[in-house]
Motif scaffolding. Sequence first.
Motif, PDB file in Angstrom:
ATOM      1  N   PHE A  43      -0.284   1.589  -6.157  1.00  0.00           N
ATOM      2  CA  PHE A  43      -1.467   1.828  -5.029  1.00  0.00           C
ATOM      3  C   PHE A  43      -2.074   2.980  -4.932  1.00  0.00           C
ATOM      4  O   PHE A  43      -2.877   2.998  -5.334  1.00  0.00           O
ATOM      5  CB  PHE A  43      -1.111   1.393  -4.478  1.00  0.00           C
ATOM      6  N   ILE A  70      -4.745  -1.318   4.961  1.00  0.00           N
ATOM      7  CA  ILE A  70      -5.001  -1.226   4.112  1.00  0.00           C
ATOM      8  C   ILE A  70      -6.333   0.054   4.135  1.00  0.00           C
ATOM      9  O   ILE A  70      -5.701   1.337   3.016  1.00  0.00           O
ATOM     10  CB  ILE A  70      -6.075  -2.433   2.927  1.00  0.00           C
ATOM     11  N   ALA A 117      -4.262   3.067   5.055  1.00  0.00           N
ATOM     12  CA  ALA A 117      -3.791   3.383   4.158  1.00  0.00           C
ATOM     13  C   ALA A 117      -4.102   4.305   2.587  1.00  0.00           C
ATOM     14  O   ALA A 117      -3.818   5.324   2.125  1.00  0.00           O
ATOM     15  CB  ALA A 117      -2.769   2.868   2.890  1.00  0.00           C
ATOM     16  N   VAL A 120       0.686  -1.729  -0.376  1.00  0.00           N
ATOM     17  CA  VAL A 120      -0.468  -0.254   0.209  1.00  0.00           C
ATOM     18  C   VAL A 120       0.683   0.793  -0.019  1.00  0.00           C
ATOM     19  O   VAL A 120       0.756   2.979   0.104  1.00  0.00           O
ATOM     20  CB  VAL A 120      -0.989   0.390   1.231  1.00  0.00           C
TER      21      VAL A 120
END
Length: 571
Positions: A235, A264, A267, A230
């Motif tokens: 990303f 995740i 992020a 991430v």
Amino acid sequence: MMQMKLLTALSLSLLPGTLSSTPAQQPEQLLTPSQHLPFRDPATPPSSAVSFGDVNLLIVTDAHSWISKHAHPDYSVPLDAGYGEIASAVEHVKALAAEQGRDVFFLNNGDHTEGSGLSDASVYTAGVHGYDLFPLIQLMPFDALTIGNHDLYDTSTVSFMKHESGFIDSWAGNYLTSNTVNASTSEPIGDRYTVLTGPNAGTKLLVFGFLYHMTDSCDAVVVGDPVDTVAEQWFLDALADNSDVDAIVVLSHMDLKDDNVGIINDAIRAAGVDTPVQFVTGHTHYRGFSKVDDAASSFEAGHYLDTLGWISFDLEDDVWFNYEYIDANMDALYAFTGTTEDTFGTDLGAQISDAIEATVQELGLREVLGCPTSNYSYAAGLNVPGSLYTLYMDTIVPNAVFDTPTGTGNLPYHITSTGTLRYDVYVGEFYYDDVFAIAPFANTFLYYPDVSGDLIDAVVSGLLSLPHNDAAEFDMVGSALPSFVGGPALPDGDLTYDLFINDFDQPNVVGIIAGLLGISQDDVEADLVPWRDDVDADDYVDTTICWSKNVKQIWPCPDDKWDDGTHALEQ
């Protein structure tokens, strides 16, 4: 061939209640497979139970090739729907959505292989898990898919998915492997992300496909740590370049509450994105829902095609996530789709069901191998009535593995992790397919010679004390089993044994023995003796074949029950 590991340390807090939430009440919910309840009373007059939101998802996770109907009474209602029936249900739900100007997306969260003969019989015919399975999955109307750990244990499986079968490429950019890359090129074996756009309302979803940080995959791939993935520029660019999407969906082959879910999500939020996020989780084989933040949730929808998951939400400041666990049961599907037995089937569903049935017949998966007179549970503790592991350690392994002497003069003894067996035995007919349901991994055996009974006790103690129970991946809730078991019976400290293990447990056992003896792991490996591991030899045996070698003897059938067919393990 690698097998799944079982973690005995995961604590699941079980909450009573219904199997769905409403906009006014969204309790966190964790349900074991034993808490299977019908979706609704089958006597209810058919009318669609679907309530659409702005974003609507249908989900299958951890099917493990259980794409045909369940043959045994392993659930509170008959699991009499396979992939063909699921495809019909999806078509009906999408048609209902179109009438209301809504979009529905159908998602698969990985672990396609290792669990039934449709995946694993081909190990003995084509040398690969999934040879017969992947062409069947390609018929399904999934909008996006991701990969699971069981799809990554064997280089032959990965190669078949990516190259020989064209399975991954057939999804035209929608087979997502955000943190699973080719070990040689560092390129994802699928695509890192995709953007799905619905045909009716134009709903746009940015979809990723993450796997937990798997460290024991085959050498063909590397699974990156999500915390590193991430932070990669691709990303961040995917988030920035798709700021106009209505929601983000993260196909997440990891537990509902895996730390990586939060990583995740953090992020995404750190990138300045406040879009609703739906984590589609799995891997740990239960039903559950949990809020991640005010606009994000995590939802896990069972395993072995016991559940068709449904989650929907509106695009509002205060996001309510509404979810249902729909049993893979025909009455439940009729109720959910507002159909009847006469109106439910679709052409696509029939095509898929016919293809599955043709493959089942071709592989001989319904050949009757035996007729058990008692039920056996793979989750039952040792030395209790109906313990499948007691049967395995005291009867199956001795009959099929210890039947040929090693020549050392020592007694044989076996240690195994309790992820070796994956399904129960039921009274009635035991099919060829049940061999793979119980033991899908085809792990070969080795032995370490001249081991004292006291050393075996110490090895087992060491294995049970591994940090985070490294022998395991998830807990069988309610199981009385430790993460490793030994047998037959208990070792005698005054006797000398040949210690048998399977090749999946080999790294852990080698490490423990080396530590106890004060020698290098290489020295231990050098003394390990492979046992009947030539697959072309008549005496070949592995953790799967040892069942087919025993069933006819320990559970004989009346004469009128025997089939005349010959399956791959008898050829």
